[in-house]
Design a protein around this motif. Structure first.
Motif, PDB file in Angstrom:
ATOM      1  N   ASP A  71       4.405  28.139  11.330  1.00 38.62           N
ATOM      2  CA  ASP A  71       4.969  27.451  10.173  1.00 38.62           C
ATOM      3  C   ASP A  71       6.297  28.122   9.860  1.00 38.62           C
ATOM      4  O   ASP A  71       6.335  29.226   9.308  1.00 38.62           O
ATOM      5  CB  ASP A  71       4.014  27.536   8.980  1.00 38.62           C
ATOM      6  CG  ASP A  71       4.549  26.844   7.742  1.00 38.62           C
ATOM      7  OD1 ASP A  71       5.690  26.342   7.777  1.00 38.62           O
ATOM      8  OD2 ASP A  71       3.836  26.831   6.718  1.00 38.62           O
ATOM      9  N   GLU A  72       7.380  27.474  10.222  1.00 40.89           N
ATOM     10  CA  GLU A  72       8.704  28.075  10.054  1.00 40.89           C
ATOM     11  C   GLU A  72       9.077  28.272   8.592  1.00 40.89           C
ATOM     12  O   GLU A  72      10.008  29.033   8.283  1.00 40.89           O
ATOM     13  CB  GLU A  72       9.764  27.192  10.735  1.00 40.89           C
ATOM     14  CG  GLU A  72       9.559  26.995  12.228  1.00 40.89           C
ATOM     15  CD  GLU A  72       9.985  28.200  13.058  1.00 40.89           C
ATOM     16  OE1 GLU A  72      10.468  29.180  12.465  1.00 40.89           O
ATOM     17  OE2 GLU A  72       9.815  28.144  14.295  1.00 40.89           O
ATOM     18  N   THR A  73       8.360  27.615   7.670  1.00 37.27           N
ATOM     19  CA  THR A  73       8.671  27.756   6.245  1.00 37.27           C
ATOM     20  C   THR A  73       7.892  28.892   5.588  1.00 37.27           C
ATOM     21  O   THR A  73       8.144  29.222   4.434  1.00 37.27           O
ATOM     22  CB  THR A  73       8.357  26.451   5.493  1.00 37.27           C
ATOM     23  OG1 THR A  73       6.930  26.232   5.480  1.00 37.27           O
ATOM     24  CG2 THR A  73       9.027  25.258   6.151  1.00 37.27           C
ATOM     25  N   ALA A  74       6.967  29.504   6.311  1.00 37.15           N
ATOM     26  CA  ALA A  74       6.142  30.566   5.726  1.00 37.15           C
ATOM     27  C   ALA A  74       6.928  31.867   5.625  1.00 37.15           C
ATOM     28  O   ALA A  74       7.907  32.089   6.345  1.00 37.15           O
ATOM     29  CB  ALA A  74       4.905  30.772   6.583  1.00 37.15           C
ATOM     30  N   SER A  75       6.472  32.745   4.735  1.00 35.42           N
ATOM     31  CA  SER A  75       7.124  34.045   4.586  1.00 35.42           C
ATOM     32  C   SER A  75       6.876  34.921   5.810  1.00 35.42           C
ATOM     33  O   SER A  75       7.696  35.785   6.149  1.00 35.42           O
ATOM     34  CB  SER A  75       6.615  34.752   3.327  1.00 35.42           C
ATOM     35  OG  SER A  75       5.196  34.899   3.356  1.00 35.42           O
ATOM     36  N   TYR A  76       5.737  34.714   6.490  1.00 36.35           N
ATOM     37  CA  TYR A  76       5.424  35.391   7.748  1.00 36.35           C
ATOM     38  C   TYR A  76       5.216  34.299   8.778  1.00 36.35           C
ATOM     39  O   TYR A  76       4.305  33.471   8.641  1.00 36.35           O
ATOM     40  CB  TYR A  76       4.171  36.251   7.597  1.00 36.35           C
ATOM     41  CG  TYR A  76       3.751  36.997   8.855  1.00 36.35           C
ATOM     42  CD1 TYR A  76       4.126  38.323   9.053  1.00 36.35           C
ATOM     43  CD2 TYR A  76       2.987  36.375   9.842  1.00 36.35           C
ATOM     44  CE1 TYR A  76       3.752  39.018  10.204  1.00 36.35           C
ATOM     45  CE2 TYR A  76       2.602  37.054  10.987  1.00 36.35           C
ATOM     46  CZ  TYR A  76       2.983  38.369  11.165  1.00 36.35           C
ATOM     47  OH  TYR A  76       2.612  39.050  12.302  1.00 36.35           O
ATOM     48  N   VAL A  77       6.045  34.261   9.800  1.00 39.41           N
ATOM     49  CA  VAL A  77       5.989  33.190  10.789  1.00 39.41           C
ATOM     50  C   VAL A  77       5.196  33.673  11.998  1.00 39.41           C
ATOM     51  O   VAL A  77       5.606  34.610  12.697  1.00 39.41           O
ATOM     52  CB  VAL A  77       7.396  32.744  11.218  1.00 39.41           C
ATOM     53  CG1 VAL A  77       7.308  31.598  12.227  1.00 39.41           C
ATOM     54  CG2 VAL A  77       8.212  32.326   9.993  1.00 39.41           C
ATOM     55  N   ALA A  78       4.054  33.039  12.242  1.00 40.84           N
ATOM     56  CA  ALA A  78       3.189  33.410  13.363  1.00 40.84           C
ATOM     57  C   ALA A  78       3.749  32.842  14.664  1.00 40.84           C
ATOM     58  O   ALA A  78       4.334  31.745  14.696  1.00 40.84           O
ATOM     59  CB  ALA A  78       1.774  32.901  13.140  1.00 40.84           C
ATOM     60  N   TRP A  79       3.540  33.574  15.749  1.00 40.52           N
ATOM     61  CA  TRP A  79       4.004  33.169  17.069  1.00 40.52           C
ATOM     62  C   TRP A  79       3.201  31.994  17.616  1.00 40.52           C
ATOM     63  O   TRP A  79       3.721  31.136  18.326  1.00 40.52           O
ATOM     64  CB  TRP A  79       3.907  34.373  18.009  1.00 40.52           C
ATOM     65  CG  TRP A  79       4.135  34.120  19.473  1.00 40.52           C
ATOM     66  CD1 TRP A  79       3.262  34.356  20.500  1.00 40.52           C
ATOM     67  CD2 TRP A  79       5.331  33.622  20.106  1.00 40.52           C
ATOM     68  NE1 TRP A  79       3.821  34.029  21.711  1.00 40.52           N
ATOM     69  CE2 TRP A  79       5.094  33.575  21.495  1.00 40.52           C
ATOM     70  CE3 TRP A  79       6.575  33.194  19.611  1.00 40.52           C
ATOM     71  CZ2 TRP A  79       6.045  33.141  22.406  1.00 40.52           C
ATOM     72  CZ3 TRP A  79       7.520  32.748  20.524  1.00 40.52           C
ATOM     73  CH2 TRP A  79       7.255  32.729  21.894  1.00 40.52           C
TER      74      TRP A  79
END
Length: 286
Positions: free
Chosen positions: A218-226
């Motif tokens: 989720d590119e909008t999250a504060s932490y972007v998972a791979w």
């Protein structure tokens, strides 16, 4: 080998890579539906991602934390029983005695809790100019190995950063595990560099299957998972791999193939301390 033995030597594993939002109820509903979809494809063991019920981040852990049993683990118990699967419930932020843990629960096909694994190695990294993340600022660490048994094989459980520690995988191998599962959420710095490499290393070192489940990116999250949830076989080959988005991937785990690999390249029996001789640098120069 009897027909029953042949049947028990193979089983289908589903790895769920799901989108996780800031609304816990939506996450639980989404997880339940994806578990049902996975079971409908013949899966007997199902794996959810790390922090499947909440956004991943130190600022979220306390807000979303639950006791166990709690709302999220009740959902997992029901989903396991409804679908008659072994359900590895990714992880949830757990509150216990005033402390917070990153905790994975596993439920059997009867809905009973089989184990609770608290993340042993907390994710504390600082890569200058790229990422700093300190789970230990909020979370406490677990201190126990976690193994559950299925009719097929023993399964060892770790969470994300646990995968970086080869000794943990070796201990699970010594306990007879033939599959290791790691719900995880590597990021856009460590993911492309190490995610697949670590899985292949753990699988090859111990001649077993390794499966990882990440949240969808989720590119909008504060932490972007791979993302890129993966299953690796005992030869070190990737047999199933997701992209960045929400999906369910499948792998047919073949324990007879695992036995053949161990027979062809025997390393487990040779893993004994008494076969090594430690030589000091001075002795080496004589």
């Amino acid at each position: 080998m009897s027909t029953l033995a042949k049947a028990m030597s193979k089983f289908r594993l589903a790895v769920i890579q799901m989108h996780v939002s800031g609304v816990k109820a939506d996450n639980l509903t989404r997880a339940r539906g994806l578990v049902r979809d996975a079971a409908g494809q013949g899966s007997e063991v199902v794996l959810l991602p790390e922090c499947f019920n909440s956004p991943y981040g130190t600022s979220f852990f306390r807000e979303y934390a639950e006791s166990i049993p709690g709302e999220s683990t009740q959902l997992l118990a029901e989903a396991a029983k409804e679908n008659r699967v072994y359900l590895v419930g990714g992880s949830v932020p757990e509150e216990d005695g005033g402390k917070l843990y990153n905790t994975c629960t596993v439920f059997g096909p009867d809905g009973q809790l089989l184990l609770k694994h608290r993340k042993i190695h907390l994710f504390d990294i600082d890569v200058p100019g790229k990422i700093r993340f300190q789970e230990s600022e909020v979370l406490s660490a677990g201190n126990s190995l976690s193994v559950f048994e299925t009719p097929f094989c023993k399964v060892g459980v770790g969470i994300c950063y646990d995968m970086r520690f080869a000794e943990l995988a070796q201990l699970y191998s010594k306990k007879g595990c033939q599959l290791l599962v790691y719900p995880g959420a590597f990021n856009m710095t460590t993911g492309p560099a190490h995610w697949e490499l670590l899985q292949r290393g753990r699988a090859l070192d111990n001649q077993l299957y390794v499966a990882t489940a990440s949240p969808a990116r989720d590119e909008t999250a504060s932490y972007v998972a791979w993302g890129h949830s993966t299953v690796v076989n005992p030869w070190g080959e990737v047999v199933s791999k997701a992209g960045p988005g929400e999906t369910v991937i499948y792998a047919d785990i073949d324990l007879q193939y695992l036995a053949e690999i161990r027979q062809q390249i025997p390393i487990t029996a040779q893993r004994r301390h008494d076969v090594y001789t430690v030589t000091s640098p001075q002795e080496g120069l004589k």
